[in-house]
Write a protein that holds these residues in place. Structure first.
Motif, PDB file in Angstrom:
ATOM      1  N   PRO A 120       0.927  -1.327   0.114  1.00  0.00           N
ATOM      2  CA  PRO A 120      -0.079  -0.093  -0.179  1.00  0.00           C
ATOM      3  C   PRO A 120       0.857   1.168  -0.046  1.00  0.00           C
ATOM      4  N   ARG A 121       2.013   1.144   0.319  1.00  0.00           N
ATOM      5  CA  ARG A 121       3.032   2.128   0.461  1.00  0.00           C
ATOM      6  C   ARG A 121       3.741   2.622  -0.848  1.00  0.00           C
ATOM      7  N   TRP A 122       3.600   1.637  -1.838  1.00  0.00           N
ATOM      8  CA  TRP A 122       4.142   1.831  -2.953  1.00  0.00           C
ATOM      9  C   TRP A 122       3.722   2.697  -4.003  1.00  0.00           C
ATOM     10  N   ARG A 123       4.333   3.541  -4.829  1.00  0.00           N
ATOM     11  CA  ARG A 123       3.913   4.503  -5.728  1.00  0.00           C
ATOM     12  C   ARG A 123       2.823   3.782  -6.596  1.00  0.00           C
ATOM     13  N   GLU A 124       1.741   4.778  -6.651  1.00  0.00           N
ATOM     14  CA  GLU A 124       0.449   4.231  -7.401  1.00  0.00           C
ATOM     15  C   GLU A 124       0.081   2.626  -7.236  1.00  0.00           C
ATOM     16  N   ALA A 125      -0.079   2.259  -5.979  1.00  0.00           N
ATOM     17  CA  ALA A 125      -0.159   0.905  -5.583  1.00  0.00           C
ATOM     18  C   ALA A 125      -1.525   0.562  -5.964  1.00  0.00           C
ATOM     19  N   GLY A 126      -2.591   1.309  -6.302  1.00  0.00           N
ATOM     20  CA  GLY A 126      -3.652   1.000  -6.468  1.00  0.00           C
ATOM     21  C   GLY A 126      -3.920   0.092  -7.792  1.00  0.00           C
ATOM     22  N   GLU A 127      -2.815   0.822  -8.894  1.00  0.00           N
ATOM     23  CA  GLU A 127      -2.977   0.003 -10.203  1.00  0.00           C
ATOM     24  C   GLU A 127      -2.442  -1.234  -9.957  1.00  0.00           C
ATOM     25  N   ILE A 128      -1.485  -1.267  -9.348  1.00  0.00           N
ATOM     26  CA  ILE A 128      -0.964  -2.913  -9.066  1.00  0.00           C
ATOM     27  C   ILE A 128      -2.050  -4.013  -8.272  1.00  0.00           C
ATOM     28  N   ILE A 129      -2.307  -3.292  -7.304  1.00  0.00           N
ATOM     29  CA  ILE A 129      -3.412  -4.298  -6.584  1.00  0.00           C
ATOM     30  C   ILE A 129      -4.488  -4.372  -7.530  1.00  0.00           C
ATOM     31  N   ASP A 130      -5.182  -3.815  -8.319  1.00  0.00           N
ATOM     32  CA  ASP A 130      -6.147  -3.898  -9.098  1.00  0.00           C
ATOM     33  C   ASP A 130      -5.848  -4.730 -10.422  1.00  0.00           C
ATOM     34  N   GLY A 131      -4.495  -4.443 -10.815  1.00  0.00           N
ATOM     35  CA  GLY A 131      -4.418  -4.918 -12.129  1.00  0.00           C
ATOM     36  C   GLY A 131      -3.530  -6.545 -12.322  1.00  0.00           C
ATOM     37  N   PHE A 132      -3.207  -6.815 -11.190  1.00  0.00           N
ATOM     38  CA  PHE A 132      -2.298  -8.357 -11.363  1.00  0.00           C
ATOM     39  C   PHE A 132      -2.428  -9.218 -10.590  1.00  0.00           C
ATOM     40  N   ASP A 133      -2.366 -10.386 -10.717  1.00  0.00           N
ATOM     41  CA  ASP A 133      -2.431 -11.589  -9.939  1.00  0.00           C
ATOM     42  C   ASP A 133      -1.017 -11.426  -9.174  1.00  0.00           C
ATOM     43  N   ILE A 134      -1.283 -11.473  -7.976  1.00  0.00           N
ATOM     44  CA  ILE A 134      -0.082 -11.642  -7.023  1.00  0.00           C
ATOM     45  C   ILE A 134       0.248 -13.011  -6.056  1.00  0.00           C
ATOM     46  N   TYR A 135       1.183 -13.562  -6.437  1.00  0.00           N
ATOM     47  CA  TYR A 135       1.551 -14.675  -5.695  1.00  0.00           C
ATOM     48  C   TYR A 135       2.538 -14.509  -4.511  1.00  0.00           C
TER      49      TYR A 135
END
Length: 272
Positions: A120-135
């Motif tokens: 959540p602290r990363w730059r423009e984290a929302g784009e990563i959170i919404d856009g990619f599968d994370i393992y």
């Protein structure tokens, strides 16, 4: 034609070790992806750049580790972040990859439980959170406290009993690290004397010349002198760190230890 399922494993890999490769092999064996790209970050915004080996050195080590893995065709190094704007922000890399390779690849991300907690602290984290599968693989002492709708926790992923920091510390002590990094990576490290005390002193001297008001740099250089029994140089650096940052407890502790050692070893000088 089906897209190539590419899993992105970001890291400083400073140095890459067997734990990193075991995770990449696990991802391939479990069918989580077709390939794992080991993306070497030139500069992590959350880490001190002076502590990182040169980009080319870390690339050479990752290349050697990938070739020595069980799946050298499926576990591959990537220099994509060397080519992009620095410092390296994950969102910029993901945008670049999606724009240029999105029609060919289905991208996912592999990260540790310690990192997803920071997401959540990363730059423009929302784009990563919404856009990619994370393992997410477990890191000892770092329970996963944050997740996304597209997060998969890999409970049975291999856990490594050591970190890159511990590999570097072992090298500073002059210990063999083959068991941690593998024969090929260890050979490369020896050829360049990476993370030896002499290497670290050279790096710190350069960093101090660039940032002479950084107390942390004097602490680190003082520790190197301390390990080499160069008490005068160590004490000078700890005192300089204290002057720059009076609230720094570590400087005070090391200064007291150095002075106690001198008092014990040279009692006649201290007590004529």
């Amino acid at each position: 034609m089906a897209k190539l399922r590419m899993m992105l494993f970001f890291g400083s890999f400073n140095p890459v070790h067997k734990g990193h490769i075991a995770l990449a092999e696990y991802a391939v064996e479990r069918g989580l992806c077709d390939q794992v790209a080991m993306i070497i970050s030139p500069h992590n915004p959350f880490k001190q750049s002076w502590a990182q080996a040169a980009e080319t050195d870390r690339l050479e080590m990752v290349e050697a580790a990938c070739k020595a893995s069980k799946y050298p065709e499926q576990i591959v190094p990537s220099v994509i972040e060397f080519l992009l704007e620095k410092p390296s922000y994950t969102v910029n890399t993901l945008r670049h990859l999606k724009e240029n390779y999105g029609s060919q690849m289905e991208l996912s991300i592999l990260m540790g439980s310690d990192l997803i907690n920071q997401l959540p602290r990363w730059r423009e984290a929302g784009e990563i959170i919404d856009g990619f599968d994370i393992y997410v693989y477990p890191r000892p002492g770092h329970p996963m406290e944050f997740s996304t709708k597209r997060t998969t926790f890999l409970e049975d992923a291999p856990q490594c009993p050591f970190s890159s920091t511990e590999v570097r510390e072992a090298l500073e002590r002059g210990e063999s690290v083959e068991a941690m990094v593998g024969e090929d990576v260890a050979r490369y490290i020896r050829s360049k004397a990476l993370w030896s005390l002499g290497y670290k002193l050279t790096v710190l001297n350069a960093a101090i010349s660039r940032s002479p008001e950084d107390a942390e740099l004097y602490i680190e250089r003082g520790k190197c002198y301390f390990r080499q029994n160069e008490w005068g140089s160590a004490i000078n650096d700890f005192r300089k760190a204290q002057k720059l940052s009076p609230e720094m407890e570590e400087a005070k502790q090391y200064l007291e230890m150095a002075e106690e050692i001198l008092e014990f070893r040279y009692i006649d000088i201290y007590n004529p």
